[in-house]
Design an enzyme around this catalytic site. Structure first.
Site, PDB file in Angstrom:
ATOM      1  N   SER A   1      18.263  34.958  20.683  1.00 20.65           N
ATOM      2  CA  SER A   1      17.226  34.740  21.674  1.00 20.65           C
ATOM      3  C   SER A   1      16.160  35.811  21.478  1.00 20.65           C
ATOM      4  CB  SER A   1      17.863  34.859  23.065  1.00 20.65           C
ATOM      5  OG  SER A   1      16.874  34.870  24.053  1.00 20.65           O
TER       6      SER A   1
ATOM      7  N   LYS B   1      15.991  30.930  19.599  1.00 18.31           N
ATOM      8  CA  LYS B   1      15.538  30.587  20.951  1.00 18.31           C
ATOM      9  C   LYS B   1      14.355  31.482  21.281  1.00 18.31           C
ATOM     10  CE  LYS B   1      17.485  31.708  25.497  1.00 18.31           C
ATOM     11  NZ  LYS B   1      18.648  31.552  26.386  1.00 18.31           N
TER      12      LYS B   1
ATOM     13  N   LYS C   1      11.554  32.717  24.200  1.00 20.73           N
ATOM     14  CA  LYS C   1      11.219  32.757  25.620  1.00 20.73           C
ATOM     15  C   LYS C   1       9.785  32.248  25.761  1.00 20.73           C
ATOM     16  CE  LYS C   1      14.940  34.660  27.292  1.00 20.73           C
ATOM     17  NZ  LYS C   1      15.758  34.018  28.314  1.00 20.73           N
TER      18      LYS C   1
ATOM     19  N   ASP D   1      13.129  28.727  26.130  1.00 22.53           N
ATOM     20  CA  ASP D   1      13.731  29.045  27.426  1.00 22.53           C
ATOM     21  C   ASP D   1      12.639  29.584  28.354  1.00 22.53           C
ATOM     22  OD1 ASP D   1      15.237  29.857  29.568  1.00 22.53           O
ATOM     23  OD2 ASP D   1      16.352  31.415  28.499  1.00 22.53           O
TER      24      ASP D   1
ATOM     25  N   GLU E   1      15.143  25.040  27.964  1.00 24.73           N
ATOM     26  CA  GLU E   1      16.098  25.582  28.922  1.00 24.73           C
ATOM     27  C   GLU E   1      15.387  25.983  30.206  1.00 24.73           C
ATOM     28  OE1 GLU E   1      18.267  28.828  27.190  1.00 24.73           O
ATOM     29  OE2 GLU E   1      19.422  29.192  29.015  1.00 24.73           O
TER      30      GLU E   1
ATOM     31  N   ASP F   1      20.423  26.334  33.088  1.00 23.34           N
ATOM     32  CA  ASP F   1      21.087  27.646  33.100  1.00 23.34           C
ATOM     33  C   ASP F   1      21.168  28.093  34.559  1.00 23.34           C
ATOM     34  OD1 ASP F   1      21.789  30.324  32.867  1.00 23.34           O
ATOM     35  OD2 ASP F   1      20.053  30.945  31.714  1.00 23.34           O
TER      36      ASP F   1
ATOM     37  N   LYS G   1      27.502  30.433  31.475  1.00 28.51           N
ATOM     38  CA  LYS G   1      27.673  31.890  31.476  1.00 28.51           C
ATOM     39  C   LYS G   1      28.755  32.189  32.505  1.00 28.51           C
ATOM     40  CE  LYS G   1      22.836  33.137  30.569  1.00 28.51           C
ATOM     41  NZ  LYS G   1      21.550  33.362  31.231  1.00 28.51           N
TER      42      LYS G   1
ATOM     43  N   GLY H   1      23.973  34.261  27.103  1.00 28.32           N
ATOM     44  CA  GLY H   1      24.238  35.690  26.997  1.00 28.32           C
ATOM     45  C   GLY H   1      23.399  36.449  28.005  1.00 28.32           C
TER      46      GLY H   1
HETATM   47  O1  NPG Z   1      21.597  37.472  23.523  1.00 24.04           O
HETATM   48  O2  NPG Z   1      22.512  38.158  25.379  1.00 24.04           O
HETATM   49  C1  NPG Z   1      21.564  37.677  24.731  1.00 24.04           C
HETATM   50  C2  NPG Z   1      20.295  37.333  25.470  1.00 24.04           C
HETATM   51  C3  NPG Z   1      20.160  35.879  25.690  1.00 24.04           C
HETATM   52  O3  NPG Z   1      18.053  35.133  26.463  1.00 24.04           O
HETATM   53  C4  NPG Z   1      19.129  35.593  26.751  1.00 24.04           C
HETATM   54  N1  NPG Z   1      19.483  35.896  27.988  1.00 24.04           N
HETATM   55  O4  NPG Z   1      17.724  34.083  30.433  1.00 24.04           O
HETATM   56  O5  NPG Z   1      19.519  33.626  29.349  1.00 24.04           O
HETATM   57  C5  NPG Z   1      18.622  34.411  29.684  1.00 24.04           C
HETATM   58  C6  NPG Z   1      18.615  35.818  29.125  1.00 24.04           C
HETATM   59  C7  NPG Z   1      19.037  36.890  30.106  1.00 24.04           C
HETATM   60  C8  NPG Z   1      19.107  38.199  29.696  1.00 24.04           C
HETATM   61  C9  NPG Z   1      19.334  36.601  31.406  1.00 24.04           C
HETATM   62  C10 NPG Z   1      19.495  39.207  30.564  1.00 24.04           C
HETATM   63  C11 NPG Z   1      19.727  37.609  32.278  1.00 24.04           C
HETATM   64  C12 NPG Z   1      19.792  38.903  31.851  1.00 24.04           C
END
Ligand code: NPG
Length: 381
Positions: A135, A161, A163, A188, A213, A238, A262, A290
Site C-alpha cells: 500500500s 494499492k 491511496k 483506497d 476500497e 474496509d 482486519k 494492514g
Molecule cells: O501495509 O499495513 C500496511 C498499510 C496498509 O493502507 C494500509 N493501511 O486504510 O487500510 C488502511 C491503512 C491504515 C494504516 C489504516 C494505518 C489504519 C492505520
C-alpha cells in the site's frame, strides 16, 4: 487455560518512511502489545488503535483504558478453552473492537502454543505462503509516486494499492496506468468521497482497477450499494465492516463485491474467521488488510491470511517496508514470487525479542486477578 497475568505495554515504533492517507499522516506508530501469561507460556497480541481517532474512534488511550479497566478484569484468573468462551465474557462491553482483538489474539497465541501447533493451523489455515501486496501512501507529486511504484515492483510486490482522495485521484491513476498498463492496481479512498461524487467516481472504471476500497463514509452501507450498482469496478469495504453482521448486510444489499478483513477492526480473529467463512459460502473473495503492524500483529495477520478464501493479495508487506528493526525474529521477508511464508512454529511462530520490545516501551502495566475480599475485610484501610 487460566489467564494468570495480563501485561500491557505501550510502545512506539518509528516508520522507515511516513505513511499518508486521505485523512491522516503517520511517521511514528504507537500501539499496545498485550501479553497474556498462563502455565509458563506467554501469548502476544497487538492492539492496532493508533495515536488519534482518524481511522476509527479507538486510540491508544481509549484502548489502554478499556483493556485495563474492563477487558482484563473480565477475564483475569479465569479458565478458558476457546476464543468463543473468552468472547462471551467480553460481550457486555460494547464496541472497542481493537482493544478486544488484541486480548483475543494473545489468547489465540497461547492456545496454539499449548497445543504445540501454529496459529495458522489452529485457525484452519491451508496455505504455506500468502500473497503480499503493498500500500503506497499519498506522495508529494506524481513523478515521486511513479518512482516509488517502480521501486516496489522491482522488490517483487505483485499488487500495488494507491491511496486516493479528491485532488489526488484520476490524474494520478491515469499517469500510473500510462506508465504501468498491466500491473495489478487498486485504489483506497479511506472514506474520502460522498455519493454526490458519483459522476466523478464513475471515471474510475477506465483504469481496470482490481477494486476501489472504501470510497464512501466509514459507517455507510446504503450509499455504497447504490454506488456499486453504478460502477463496474468492484467495491471493497474496509471501515464499514465492523462485525460479521455488517458483512452479511453489506452482501445482502450489494454494497461491495470484496471484503478487506482486519482482525482489529472486527473485534478479533474469531469474528475475522466468521466473516471469512460467510464470504466463502457466498463466493465473495477476501483479503487481509494492514495497519502498519509490528511483527507481532503481522504474524497474527499472516496466520489469518493462510485461510483458503484469502484469495486476493493482502496488505501484508515485508517487515523492512515498515521498520528498520522489527521487534520479532526472524523478520517477514518477501519471497521471489511476491509471497510471504507462513511460520510453522508453535503459536505466532516468531520470537519476540525482549530487548527490542523493552527499548520501544513507553509505559507498562502488569495486571493480576483482584485478590478475593474476605468477609469482614471490606472497608478496612
Ligand atoms: O501495509 O499495513 C500496511 C498499510 C496498509 O493502507 C494500509 N493501511 O486504510 O487500510 C488502511 C491503512 C491504515 C494504516 C489504516 C494505518 C489504519 C492505520
Amino acid at each position: 487455560m487460566r489467564l494468570e497475568t495480563i501485561e500491557l505495554r505501550q510502545i512506539t515504533m518509528e516508520l522507515v518512511e511516513p505513511f499518508e492517507t486521505s485523512g491522516w499522516r503517520e511517521t511514528v506508530r504507537p500501539c499496545i502489545i498485550v501479553t497474556v501469561y498462563s502455565d509458563g507460556l506467554a501469548g502476544y497480541g497487538e492492539c492496532v488503535a493508533g495515536a488519534g481517532p482518524w481511522y476509527s474512534y479507538e486510540t491508544v488511550e481509549t484502548a489502554w483504558h478499556v483493556l485495563k479497566d474492563f477487558l482484563a478484569p473480565a477475564v483475569l484468573g479465569q479458565d478458558f478453552t476457546s476464543a468463543e468462551e473468552l468472547q462471551a465474557k467480553l460481550k457486555p462491553i460494547r464496541g472497542h473492537p481493537m482493544a478486544k482483538a488484541a486480548l483475543e489474539a494473545a489468547f489465540w497465541d497461547l492456545l496454539a502454543q499449548a497445543q504445540n501447533i501454529s496459529l495458522a493451523r489452529l485457525l484452519g489455515g491451508t496455505k504455506d505462503r500468502i500473497e503480499s501486496g503493498i500500500s503506497i501512501g499519498i506522495q508529494k507529486d506524481i513523478p515521486s509516486l511513479l518512482e516509488t511504484i517502480e521501486h516496489r515492483l522491482a522488490q517483487g510486490y505483485k499488487r500495488i494499492k494507491l491511496k486516493i482522495k479528491p485532488g489526488w485521484d484520476l490524474e494520478v491513476l491515469r499517469a500510473v496506468r500510462r506508465r504501468f498498463p498491466d500491473i495489478d492496481l487498486m485504489a483506497d479512498a479511506n472514506a474520502a468521497y460522498t455519493i454526490a461524487d458519483l459522476p466523478h467516481l464513475r471515471q474510475l472504471d477506465e483504469f481496470g482497477l482490481l477494486m476501489v476500497e472504501q470510497p464512501l463514509d466509514y459507517d455507510d452501507l446504503v450509499d455504497h450499494s447504490r454506488l456499486q450498482r453504478e460502477l463496474q469496478t468492484p467495491i471493497c469495504l474496509d471501515e464499514s465492516i465492523k462485525t460479521p453482521d455488517d458483512a452479511r448486510k453489506a452482501l445482502d444489499i450489494g454494497a461491495c463485491r470484496i471484503i478487506n478483513i482486519k482482525p482489529g477492526r472486527v473485534g478479533g480473529l474469531l469474528n475475522a474467521k466468521r466473516i471469512h467463512d460467510l464470504c466463502w459460502e457466498r463466493g465473495v473473495p477476501v483479503w487481509c488488510g494492514g495497519m502498519l503492524e509490528t511483527g507481532i500483529g503481522r504474524a497474527t495477520n499472516v496466520a489469518l491470511a493462510s485461510l483458503p478464501n484469502f484469495v486476493l493479495p493482502n496488505d501484508i508487506s515485508a517487515s523492512a517496508r515498515y521498520w528498520r528493526e522489527d521487534i520479532i525474529e526472524p523478520p517477514f521477508v518477501l519471497e521471489h514470487d511476491g509471497t510471504i511464508t507462513v511460520p510453522t512454529g508453535p503459536g505466532l511462530g516468531v520470537r519476540v525479542v525482549p530487548e527490542r520490545l523493552e527499548r520501544a516501551t513507553q509505559r507498562r502495566l502488569a495486571l493480576t486477578p483482584a485478590p478475593l475480599s474476605l468477609p469482614g475485610e471490606r472497608g478496612r484501610g
